[in-house]
Enzyme design. Structure first.
Site, PDB file in Angstrom:
ATOM      1  N   THR A  56      43.172  43.977  45.514  1.00 36.21           N
ATOM      2  CA  THR A  56      44.354  43.527  44.788  1.00 36.21           C
ATOM      3  C   THR A  56      44.521  42.038  44.812  1.00 36.21           C
ATOM      4  O   THR A  56      43.622  41.403  45.598  1.00 36.21           O
ATOM      5  CB  THR A  56      45.459  43.967  45.411  1.00 36.21           C
ATOM      6  OG1 THR A  56      45.890  43.377  46.708  1.00 36.21           O
ATOM      7  CG2 THR A  56      45.657  45.579  46.003  1.00 36.21           C
ATOM      8  N   ASP A  57      45.240  41.627  43.801  1.00 35.69           N
ATOM      9  CA  ASP A  57      45.438  40.107  43.868  1.00 35.69           C
ATOM     10  C   ASP A  57      46.380  40.158  45.076  1.00 35.69           C
ATOM     11  O   ASP A  57      47.160  40.616  45.483  1.00 35.69           O
ATOM     12  CB  ASP A  57      45.891  39.465  42.694  1.00 35.69           C
ATOM     13  CG  ASP A  57      45.622  38.064  42.271  1.00 35.69           C
ATOM     14  OD1 ASP A  57      45.439  37.491  43.275  1.00 35.69           O
ATOM     15  OD2 ASP A  57      45.730  37.728  41.151  1.00 35.69           O
ATOM     16  N   CYS A  58      46.476  38.489  45.421  1.00 34.73           N
ATOM     17  CA  CYS A  58      47.284  38.435  46.737  1.00 34.73           C
ATOM     18  C   CYS A  58      48.899  38.609  46.610  1.00 34.73           C
ATOM     19  O   CYS A  58      49.502  39.041  47.498  1.00 34.73           O
ATOM     20  CB  CYS A  58      47.358  37.011  46.766  1.00 34.73           C
ATOM     21  SG  CYS A  58      45.676  36.355  47.646  1.00 34.73           S
ATOM     22  N   GLY A  59      49.393  38.972  45.240  1.00 33.87           N
ATOM     23  CA  GLY A  59      51.037  39.231  45.455  1.00 33.87           C
ATOM     24  C   GLY A  59      51.069  40.589  44.704  1.00 33.87           C
ATOM     25  O   GLY A  59      52.319  40.785  44.657  1.00 33.87           O
ATOM     26  N   ALA A  60      50.043  41.368  44.599  1.00 32.93           N
ATOM     27  CA  ALA A  60      50.114  42.711  43.901  1.00 32.93           C
ATOM     28  C   ALA A  60      51.181  43.725  44.655  1.00 32.93           C
ATOM     29  O   ALA A  60      52.098  44.135  44.117  1.00 32.93           O
ATOM     30  CB  ALA A  60      48.851  43.282  43.700  1.00 32.93           C
TER      31      ALA A  60
END
Length: 207
Positions: A56-60
């Site tokens: 995932t991306d960091c804020g997903a």
């Protein structure tokens, strides 16, 4: 989606043989992409044969419960991501995994699947091998941002540019034009509208 958006990712999977993907922040059919088994398992793994891992991306996962409101907290969010086929969360959330299992939101077997994919990638990278047996350890840091790589990146950027033919002399726009209609799926998107408007204005003001 099938004709425009997905073909590039299919090519990366089947022709480029990439070993990792990062899932997107946005939703598809009401589900955040990082918790969408239709994307990560049905299409990516089962239909296209992808064997690597998804991160995932960091804020997903944070977005699941803060903005998408599809999870009540990080525990439920992590469970949703892992069950859907996301193997690694950028910001960690490792402390949420055990509570997710204890609450019955995630099975140990589902966690095992994600861990196995990550360990397999590390084995392929030689992380557990001695430096003498790891070909990647012999690559000097000097290759990072080297002139050869800069040249290749520039060439890739040049080859990716798409030029539109001004065959009927639509541009530059007539200076007496008062209104411009922005029509299409991004017409009500502020960022797209701003970019289109500014480019149109800039083009019309060019000599």
């Amino acid at each position: 989606m099938w004709e425009t958006y997905l073909p590039a990712f299919k090519m990366l999977t089947q022709e480029g043989h990439v070993y990792s993907f990062m899932c997107a922040y946005n939703r598809l059919y009401g589900k955040p992409c990082c918790s969408d088994a239709f994307l990560l398992n049905d299409i990516l793994r089962n239909k296209w044969g992808f064997k690597g891992f998804v991160a995932t991306d960091c804020g997903a996962v944070y977005d699941f419960y803060m903005f998408h409101k599809t999870a009540k907290d990080s525990v439920e969010g992590v469970a949703q991501a892992i069950k859907a086929g996301a193997d690694n969360q950028c910001y960690g959330y490792a402390e949420a995994v055990i509570p997710a299992i204890k609450q019955g939101l995630l099975k140990e077997s589902e966690l095992d699947t994600a861990v196995a994919r990550l360990l397999r990638a590390k084995f392929k990278l030689g992380v557990f091998d001695a430096d003498a047996d790891n070909p990647y350890s012999k690559i000097p840091y000097s290759v990072v941002n080297s002139q050869a790589h800069q040249t290749q990146a520039l060439q890739m950027a040049r080859e990716s540019i798409v030029l539109l033919k001004n065959s009927k002399n639509t541009l530059p726009l007539h200076k007496q034009l008062k209104n411009i209609a922005v029509i299409g799926p991004n017409a009500n998107d502020a960022e797209s509208y701003w970019a289109i408007t500014m480019e149109t204005l800039n083009t019309s003001l060019r000599p």
